[in-house]
Write a protein that holds these residues in place. Structure first.
Motif, PDB file in Angstrom:
ATOM      1  N   LYS A   1      16.507   0.983   5.818  1.00 59.20           N
ATOM      2  CA  LYS A   1      16.549  -0.192   6.683  1.00 59.20           C
ATOM      3  C   LYS A   1      15.529  -0.069   7.807  1.00 59.20           C
ATOM      4  CE  LYS A   1      21.423  -1.057   5.829  1.00 59.20           C
ATOM      5  NZ  LYS A   1      22.775  -1.019   6.415  1.00 59.20           N
ATOM      6  N   ARG A   2      15.418   1.121   8.389  1.00 54.22           N
ATOM      7  CA  ARG A   2      14.443   1.340   9.469  1.00 54.22           C
ATOM      8  C   ARG A   2      13.024   1.173   8.943  1.00 54.22           C
ATOM      9  NH1 ARG A   2      11.947   5.644  12.510  1.00 54.22           N
ATOM     10  NH2 ARG A   2      12.304   7.107  10.841  1.00 54.22           N
ATOM     11  N   PHE A   3      12.773   1.679   7.719  1.00 52.32           N
ATOM     12  CA  PHE A   3      11.449   1.529   7.112  1.00 52.32           C
ATOM     13  C   PHE A   3      11.134   0.053   6.906  1.00 52.32           C
ATOM     14  CE2 PHE A   3       8.441   1.175   3.673  1.00 52.32           C
ATOM     15  CZ  PHE A   3       7.529   2.173   3.946  1.00 52.32           C
ATOM     16  N   ASP A   4      12.103  -0.708   6.383  1.00 49.99           N
ATOM     17  CA  ASP A   4      11.862  -2.127   6.124  1.00 49.99           C
ATOM     18  C   ASP A   4      11.614  -2.916   7.410  1.00 49.99           C
ATOM     19  OD1 ASP A   4      12.142  -1.638   3.439  1.00 49.99           O
ATOM     20  OD2 ASP A   4      14.229  -2.309   3.330  1.00 49.99           O
ATOM     21  N   ARG A   5      12.266  -2.522   8.515  1.00 54.57           N
ATOM     22  CA  ARG A   5      12.016  -3.197   9.792  1.00 54.57           C
ATOM     23  C   ARG A   5      10.586  -2.962  10.271  1.00 54.57           C
ATOM     24  NH1 ARG A   5      17.048  -1.272  11.371  1.00 54.57           N
ATOM     25  NH2 ARG A   5      16.074   0.428  12.517  1.00 54.57           N
ATOM     26  N   ASN A   6      10.050  -1.772  10.027  1.00 54.37           N
ATOM     27  CA  ASN A   6       8.703  -1.456  10.503  1.00 54.37           C
ATOM     28  C   ASN A   6       7.611  -1.917   9.543  1.00 54.37           C
ATOM     29  OD1 ASN A   6       9.045  -0.034  13.060  1.00 54.37           O
ATOM     30  ND2 ASN A   6      10.216   1.415  11.847  1.00 54.37           N
ATOM     31  N   ASP A   7       7.951  -2.152   8.299  1.00 56.87           N
ATOM     32  CA  ASP A   7       6.967  -2.617   7.315  1.00 56.87           C
ATOM     33  C   ASP A   7       6.838  -4.129   7.454  1.00 56.87           C
ATOM     34  OD1 ASP A   7       5.201  -2.789   5.218  1.00 56.87           O
ATOM     35  OD2 ASP A   7       6.727  -2.579   3.664  1.00 56.87           O
ATOM     36  N   LYS A   8       6.000  -4.565   8.390  1.00 53.09           N
ATOM     37  CA  LYS A   8       5.899  -5.986   8.734  1.00 53.09           C
ATOM     38  C   LYS A   8       5.324  -6.833   7.604  1.00 53.09           C
ATOM     39  CE  LYS A   8       7.304  -5.138  12.881  1.00 53.09           C
ATOM     40  NZ  LYS A   8       8.682  -5.344  13.224  1.00 53.09           N
ATOM     41  N   ASP A   9       4.341  -6.306   6.854  1.00 50.15           N
ATOM     42  CA  ASP A   9       3.729  -7.105   5.792  1.00 50.15           C
ATOM     43  C   ASP A   9       4.393  -6.877   4.436  1.00 50.15           C
ATOM     44  OD1 ASP A   9       2.817  -4.565   5.346  1.00 50.15           O
ATOM     45  OD2 ASP A   9       0.696  -5.047   5.496  1.00 50.15           O
ATOM     46  N   LYS A  10       5.460  -6.103   4.383  1.00 47.04           N
ATOM     47  CA  LYS A  10       6.280  -5.878   3.185  1.00 47.04           C
ATOM     48  C   LYS A  10       5.467  -5.409   1.975  1.00 47.04           C
ATOM     49  CE  LYS A  10       9.836  -7.433   5.428  1.00 47.04           C
ATOM     50  NZ  LYS A  10      10.424  -6.484   6.327  1.00 47.04           N
ATOM     51  N   ASN A  11       4.524  -4.495   2.221  1.00 47.21           N
ATOM     52  CA  ASN A  11       3.731  -3.973   1.117  1.00 47.21           C
ATOM     53  C   ASN A  11       4.174  -2.568   0.698  1.00 47.21           C
ATOM     54  OD1 ASN A  11       2.788  -2.496   3.273  1.00 47.21           O
ATOM     55  ND2 ASN A  11       0.611  -2.830   2.835  1.00 47.21           N
ATOM     56  N   GLY A  12       5.249  -2.064   1.290  1.00 50.93           N
ATOM     57  CA  GLY A  12       5.748  -0.739   0.937  1.00 50.93           C
ATOM     58  C   GLY A  12       5.053   0.383   1.674  1.00 50.93           C
ATOM     59  N   LEU A  13       4.161   0.050   2.582  1.00 44.88           N
ATOM     60  CA  LEU A  13       3.433   1.042   3.378  1.00 44.88           C
ATOM     61  C   LEU A  13       3.485   0.636   4.842  1.00 44.88           C
ATOM     62  CD1 LEU A  13       0.261   1.270   1.122  1.00 44.88           C
ATOM     63  CD2 LEU A  13       2.141   2.896   1.180  1.00 44.88           C
ATOM     64  N   ILE A  14       3.528   1.619   5.713  1.00 45.12           N
ATOM     65  CA  ILE A  14       3.519   1.331   7.148  1.00 45.12           C
ATOM     66  C   ILE A  14       2.204   1.832   7.730  1.00 45.12           C
ATOM     67  CG2 ILE A  14       4.606   1.802   9.371  1.00 45.12           C
ATOM     68  CD1 ILE A  14       7.230   2.138   7.932  1.00 45.12           C
ATOM     69  N   ALA A  15       1.435   0.910   8.271  1.00 43.95           N
ATOM     70  CA  ALA A  15       0.180   1.267   8.932  1.00 43.95           C
ATOM     71  C   ALA A  15       0.481   1.594  10.395  1.00 43.95           C
ATOM     72  CB  ALA A  15      -0.809   0.117   8.833  1.00 43.95           C
ATOM     73  N   LEU A  16      -0.439   2.298  11.034  1.00 44.31           N
ATOM     74  CA  LEU A  16      -0.267   2.656  12.433  1.00 44.31           C
ATOM     75  C   LEU A  16      -0.135   1.404  13.298  1.00 44.31           C
ATOM     76  CD1 LEU A  16      -0.165   4.820  14.616  1.00 44.31           C
ATOM     77  CD2 LEU A  16      -2.665   4.731  14.717  1.00 44.31           C
ATOM     78  N   ALA A  17      -0.886   0.351  12.976  1.00 45.09           N
ATOM     79  CA  ALA A  17      -0.820  -0.893  13.748  1.00 45.09           C
ATOM     80  C   ALA A  17       0.575  -1.517  13.648  1.00 45.09           C
ATOM     81  CB  ALA A  17      -1.874  -1.876  13.250  1.00 45.09           C
ATOM     82  N   GLU A  18       1.207  -1.430  12.465  1.00 43.04           N
ATOM     83  CA  GLU A  18       2.565  -1.969  12.311  1.00 43.04           C
ATOM     84  C   GLU A  18       3.565  -1.188  13.151  1.00 43.04           C
ATOM     85  OE1 GLU A  18       2.770  -3.688   7.782  1.00 43.04           O
ATOM     86  OE2 GLU A  18       2.778  -1.523   8.026  1.00 43.04           O
ATOM     87  N   LEU A  19       3.376   0.110  13.219  1.00 36.52           N
ATOM     88  CA  LEU A  19       4.287   0.961  13.973  1.00 36.52           C
ATOM     89  C   LEU A  19       4.109   0.771  15.479  1.00 36.52           C
ATOM     90  CD1 LEU A  19       6.448   2.979  13.185  1.00 36.52           C
ATOM     91  CD2 LEU A  19       4.781   4.791  13.391  1.00 36.52           C
ATOM     92  N   GLN A  20       2.904   0.447  15.908  1.00 37.44           N
ATOM     93  CA  GLN A  20       2.622   0.285  17.333  1.00 37.44           C
ATOM     94  C   GLN A  20       2.835  -1.139  17.832  1.00 37.44           C
ATOM     95  OE1 GLN A  20      -1.397   1.673  17.634  1.00 37.44           O
ATOM     96  NE2 GLN A  20      -0.765   3.780  18.020  1.00 37.44           N
ATOM     97  N   GLN A  21       3.087  -2.086  16.965  1.00 35.30           N
ATOM     98  CA  GLN A  21       3.182  -3.486  17.354  1.00 35.30           C
ATOM     99  C   GLN A  21       4.226  -3.744  18.448  1.00 35.30           C
ATOM    100  OE1 GLN A  21       4.173  -6.121  14.175  1.00 35.30           O
ATOM    101  NE2 GLN A  21       3.747  -7.965  15.359  1.00 35.30           N
ATOM    102  N   PRO A  22       5.439  -3.223  18.364  1.00 34.53           N
ATOM    103  CA  PRO A  22       6.388  -3.482  19.458  1.00 34.53           C
ATOM    104  C   PRO A  22       5.923  -2.920  20.794  1.00 34.53           C
ATOM    105  CG  PRO A  22       7.525  -2.613  17.530  1.00 34.53           C
ATOM    106  CD  PRO A  22       6.068  -2.507  17.263  1.00 34.53           C
TER     107      PRO A  22
END
Length: 160
Positions: free
Chosen positions: A64-85
């Motif tokens: 669930k935490r991974f899905d919240r951070n995966d903003k573009d829903k591609n199965g990968l979390i980029a640094l920009a997605e993690l830093q967005q908040p």
């Protein structure tokens, strides 16, 4: 000297007794026998169809935490997605938009709270003025129902 010898023998005896006690096999209690299976339903009993229980998805907390951070829903979390908040929080504090956070910008909430509490504009807070800066507590809400009264009412109705 005899004390040491007697203490050593006593220690060996206690260790041997401990090994003996831990090595012993206790017999487990026998399991209760299951009830006999019903051969066939009687004609008096109607056949009850078991309702299918809905299943919740087996997503773990980390999924669930991974899905919240995966903003573009591609199965990968980029640094920009993690830093967005954090970028959004920084942008709220950076009032002049220069990309740098000065101490004044960082402490603006405290400064405005101080200025609002300082009624006499002396630059200091008295005890009474400081008391106005206390965080506002939410009032304790009463429960929607008094469960004890509900149970007592249901019992009274059942007795009638």
């Amino acid at each position: 000297m005899w004390r040491y010898l007697a203490g050593g023998v006593a220690a060996l005896l206690m260790a041997g007794a401990g090994v003996f006690l831990f090595q012993s096999r206790a017999t487990p209690d026998p399991l209760p026998t299951p009830p006999p299976a019903r051969a066939a339903q009687t004609a008096a009993e109607p056949e009850v169809e078991a309702a299918e229980v809905p299943q919740a998805p087996d997503r773990t907390r980390e999924e669930k935490r991974f899905d919240r951070n995966d903003k573009d829903k591609n199965g990968l979390i980029a640094l920009a997605e993690l830093q967005q908040p954090r970028r959004k929080a920084f942008a709220k504090l950076d009032s002049n938009g220069d990309g740098k956070l000065s101490f004044e910008e960082w402490s603006v909430r405290t400064s405005t709270r101080f200025a609002a509490a300082d009624k006499d504009k002396s630059g200091t807070l008295t005890r009474a003025e400081f008391a106005t800066t206390a965080p506002k507590r939410k009032p304790k809400t009463t429960p929607r129902c008094d469960c004890r009264a509900e149970v007592a009412k249901a019992l009274a109705e059942a007795e009638e």
